[in-house]
Design a protein around this motif. Structure first.
Motif, PDB file in Angstrom:
ATOM      1  N   ASP A 197      -5.647  -0.128  -0.369  1.00  0.00           N
ATOM      2  CA  ASP A 197      -6.271   0.067   0.939  1.00  0.00           C
ATOM      3  C   ASP A 197      -7.084  -1.159   1.362  1.00  0.00           C
ATOM      4  N   CYS A 198      -7.018  -1.501   2.655  1.00  0.00           N
ATOM      5  CA  CYS A 198      -7.777  -2.661   3.167  1.00  0.00           C
ATOM      6  C   CYS A 198      -8.775  -2.193   4.215  1.00  0.00           C
ATOM      7  N   GLY A 230      -9.487   0.838   5.176  1.00  0.00           N
ATOM      8  CA  GLY A 230      -9.103   1.998   5.976  1.00  0.00           C
ATOM      9  C   GLY A 230      -8.396   1.650   7.267  1.00  0.00           C
ATOM     10  N   CYS A 271      -4.606  -5.079   8.377  1.00  0.00           N
ATOM     11  CA  CYS A 271      -5.655  -5.597   7.488  1.00  0.00           C
ATOM     12  C   CYS A 271      -6.420  -6.754   8.109  1.00  0.00           C
ATOM     13  N   ARG A 315       0.857  -1.184   0.000  1.00  0.00           N
ATOM     14  CA  ARG A 315       0.000   0.000   0.000  1.00  0.00           C
ATOM     15  C   ARG A 315       0.894   1.235   0.000  1.00  0.00           C
ATOM     16  N   LYS A 320      -6.525   3.871  12.153  1.00  0.00           N
ATOM     17  CA  LYS A 320      -7.579   4.129  11.182  1.00  0.00           C
ATOM     18  C   LYS A 320      -7.114   5.213  10.205  1.00  0.00           C
ATOM     19  N   GLY A 321      -7.468   5.053   8.937  1.00  0.00           N
ATOM     20  CA  GLY A 321      -7.062   6.039   7.945  1.00  0.00           C
ATOM     21  C   GLY A 321      -7.372   5.549   6.552  1.00  0.00           C
ATOM     22  N   ARG A 322      -6.455   5.796   5.640  1.00  0.00           N
ATOM     23  CA  ARG A 322      -6.671   5.347   4.263  1.00  0.00           C
ATOM     24  C   ARG A 322      -5.346   5.317   3.528  1.00  0.00           C
ATOM     25  N   CYS A 323      -5.310   4.575   2.422  1.00  0.00           N
ATOM     26  CA  CYS A 323      -4.154   4.512   1.527  1.00  0.00           C
ATOM     27  C   CYS A 323      -4.614   4.867   0.119  1.00  0.00           C
ATOM     28  N   CYS A 380      -0.168   6.231   2.537  1.00  0.00           N
ATOM     29  CA  CYS A 380      -1.122   5.945   3.610  1.00  0.00           C
ATOM     30  C   CYS A 380      -1.010   6.972   4.733  1.00  0.00           C
ATOM     31  N   PHE A 389      -2.539   7.134   8.788  1.00  0.00           N
ATOM     32  CA  PHE A 389      -3.311   6.486   9.839  1.00  0.00           C
ATOM     33  C   PHE A 389      -3.214   7.294  11.120  1.00  0.00           C
TER      34      PHE A 389
END
Length: 247
Positions: free
Chosen positions: A99-100, A102, A106, A82, A92-95, A85, A87
């Protein structure tokens, strides 16, 4: 059991494993994940059905950093990278790619396509490949160390984002091409997805899009039935998965 490995120890890791095998020292399977990219990569790991989650399914690798995992017998699954990213302290977050859900960890969830996949199945004979069937985001290679048989290299060492056709491009907020969709994901057509009447190797043949992938990465899966030149076998091996091996 997992442990960080310094970049400078990787050549010695391969040497020591080969030496141990030659003198008959008891051994198990090791995966070493190594980031050669000039930026951080967040590997994701998804086990096959019924197989255990390794390293909570994800973590961060800085440039020139590696991470080793002892892998149980019979494990199967996929590994991907990924990128871009962010987090929070709760993971918690996003890539931007791969992304898996957020999450930093994973925990068995797969990565969102497009993503380059390193796929490995361990057994009496191990099978492994690098797949672009779900598209491409990072160059990835699998290099076996230790083991008997053909045990050859598999991977995609070309930056496909630089040559990705316009209709397959995924762009970041600053307009960089950060991933290249598969034709199946982009157009959702049976011809490109090898489904329906195209669900067999006789009717689902290479397309102009899969040929672009295959020309750039001849040692990687370019579409669903690209088996003969893509899947590799090895017996009793351990494996180095490298992100951005061309750097």
């Amino acid at each position: 059991m997992e442990a960080n490995i310094s970049f400078f120890l990787l050549p010695f890791l391969a040497f020591c494993c080969c030496f141990a095998a030659s003198v008959g020292v008891a051994k198990g399977t090791t995966f070493a994940l190594y980031n050669k990219c000039p930026h951080a990569v967040w590997p994701g790991i998804q086990p096959g059905a019924g197989k255990p989650v390794l390293a909570r399914g994800g973590f961060r690798l800085q440039p020139n950093q590696a991470y080793s995992l002892r892998v149980p017998a019979g494990w199967s699954g996929r590994i991907w990278g990924r990128q871009d990213c962010v987090f929070d302290s709760n993971g918690k977050g996003r890539c931007a790619t791969g992304d898996c859900g957020g999450a930093l960890y994973c925990n068995g969830i797969g990565g969102a396509p497009p993503a380059t996949l390193a796929e490995i199945t361990l057994g009496e004979q191990d099978f492994y490949d690098v797949s672009l069937v779900d598209g491409y985001n990072l160059a990835v290679s699998i290099t076996p160390f230790r083991g008997t048989g053909k045990c050859s290299y598999a991977g995609c060492v070309t930056d496909l984002n630089k040559t990705c056709p316009l209709g397959l491009q995924v762009r970041s907020r600053d307009n960089r091409v950060v991933a290249c969709k598969s034709a199946c994901f982009a157009f959702n057509s049976p011809r490109y997805c090898c489904t329906g009447s195209y669900g067999n190797p006789q009717s689902c043949r290479p397309t102009a899009y899969s040929r672009i992938f295959k020309t750039a990465c001849p040692r990687a899966y370019s579409y669903a039935f690209d088996d003969p030149t893509s899947i590799v076998t090895c017996k009793g091996g351990s494996y180095l998965v490298t992100f951005c091996p061309h750097h």
